[in-house]
Design an enzyme around this catalytic site. Sequence first.
Site, PDB file in Angstrom:
ATOM      1  N   SER A  68       0.829  -1.201   0.000  1.00 13.77           N
ATOM      2  CA  SER A  68       0.000   0.000   0.000  1.00 13.77           C
ATOM      3  C   SER A  68       0.867   1.257   0.000  1.00 13.77           C
ATOM      4  O   SER A  68       1.682   1.454  -0.894  1.00 13.77           O
ATOM      5  CB  SER A  68      -0.950  -0.046   1.195  1.00 13.77           C
ATOM      6  OG  SER A  68      -1.924   0.960   1.109  1.00 13.77           O
ATOM      7  N   ASP A 110      -1.998   6.388  -3.928  1.00 10.93           N
ATOM      8  CA  ASP A 110      -0.876   5.638  -3.357  1.00 10.93           C
ATOM      9  C   ASP A 110      -0.416   4.557  -4.341  1.00 10.93           C
ATOM     10  O   ASP A 110      -1.046   4.358  -5.383  1.00 10.93           O
ATOM     11  CB  ASP A 110      -1.260   5.065  -1.984  1.00 10.93           C
ATOM     12  CG  ASP A 110      -2.306   3.960  -2.050  1.00 10.93           C
ATOM     13  OD1 ASP A 110      -3.050   3.901  -3.052  1.00 10.93           O
ATOM     14  OD2 ASP A 110      -2.389   3.163  -1.104  1.00 10.93           O
ATOM     15  N   ASP A 120      -0.624   1.374  -4.734  1.00  5.04           N
ATOM     16  CA  ASP A 120      -1.534   0.359  -5.272  1.00  5.04           C
ATOM     17  C   ASP A 120      -2.888   0.954  -5.653  1.00  5.04           C
ATOM     18  O   ASP A 120      -3.821   0.233  -5.987  1.00  5.04           O
ATOM     19  CB  ASP A 120      -1.692  -0.820  -4.304  1.00  5.04           C
ATOM     20  CG  ASP A 120      -2.398  -0.451  -3.009  1.00  5.04           C
ATOM     21  OD1 ASP A 120      -2.157   0.660  -2.495  1.00  5.04           O
ATOM     22  OD2 ASP A 120      -3.192  -1.272  -2.504  1.00  5.04           O
ATOM     23  N   ASP A 161      -5.467   2.466  -4.244  1.00  3.44           N
ATOM     24  CA  ASP A 161      -6.751   2.269  -3.563  1.00  3.44           C
ATOM     25  C   ASP A 161      -6.973   3.353  -2.501  1.00  3.44           C
ATOM     26  O   ASP A 161      -7.897   3.280  -1.702  1.00  3.44           O
ATOM     27  CB  ASP A 161      -6.857   0.878  -2.945  1.00  3.44           C
ATOM     28  CG  ASP A 161      -5.856   0.647  -1.827  1.00  3.44           C
ATOM     29  OD1 ASP A 161      -4.984   1.505  -1.598  1.00  3.44           O
ATOM     30  OD2 ASP A 161      -5.942  -0.409  -1.160  1.00  3.44           O
TER      31      ASP A 161
END
Length: 328
Positions: free
Chosen positions: A146, A305, A307, A309
């Site tokens: 993340s 960010d 990834d 999400d």
Amino acid sequence: MDYKQTYQHWLQSPALSEAEKAELAAIAGNDKEIESRFFSQLEFGTAGLRGTMGVGLYRMNVHVIRHATQAFAQVILEEGPEAVKRGVSVCFDCRNNSDIFAREAACVMAGNGIPVRLFEALRPTPELSFSVREYGCIAGINVTASHNPKEYNGYKVYWEDGAQLPPKHADEVARKMKELDVFDSIKRVDYDKALADGMITLMGEETDEKFLTNVMAQVTDKTVVEKVADDFKMVFTPFHGTGHKLIPEALKRMGMKHVICVPEQMVIDGNFPTVVSPNPENPEGFYLAIELAKQNDVDFILGTDPDADRVGIMVRDKNGEYQVLSGN
């Protein structure tokens, strides 16, 4: 075994490469470092695993990935043949080693007789959740840490609804990881053989199109965009991550005509060279975006960010300063 015995167990394992053994040999006289790497295994929870990368039981590496995947595979096998047939979707982000870890996870699933849909390249986490539902998979795996700093990586697990693993299943994976030997329990097939045998299927643009169609179906009012599209400008940054491709494309399909991307941060790089930490909730990461916004008379900044999400948003106030809009 105590941490010193576990260290020796790893050092002597034929599963380790020469480079991995050299990394462990280099800490031979450092008891504190040995303890930090081997005092326990990374704890598996509903969000899966997360930790700093390196060789050791309490680090993120291919052996820990294989171990967790073997445990997860056994949970799926216990769901029965119909669940197994549905298979698993596997995705990864921009971080160092994410592609390697994802491929290893796919090879272990395939080695357990569970078919895998593996993204051909990095993709946003929401697309992984979408693929699980779209293709009727029993589960999903995403290799990502993340918004954590570059030293980290992670292993997130999802169930058939595309959400994180239910506590019951997560507890079962954690229990099996404690029972299974980190090296001897692994069932794994060669990647190229799994591809040739159809146990691993690669996903690419066809899944992107399905995903974008789904995303665009959730746009509430395109006419709002149409009214301002000629003049409204925005800056976007993916912070070197997976949002680099599909987010500008989604904005374009929504009708946005002036999406200015931060060029330095559109470069995929797991070292995140332009930020201390790639968290879009930290305003200090937006210095390049703010500079670009000022140069182009822009009111709105969006960042995602690694990834993709999580978002960070900044808007220009009446004094010309850029203010953060928090999640609250």
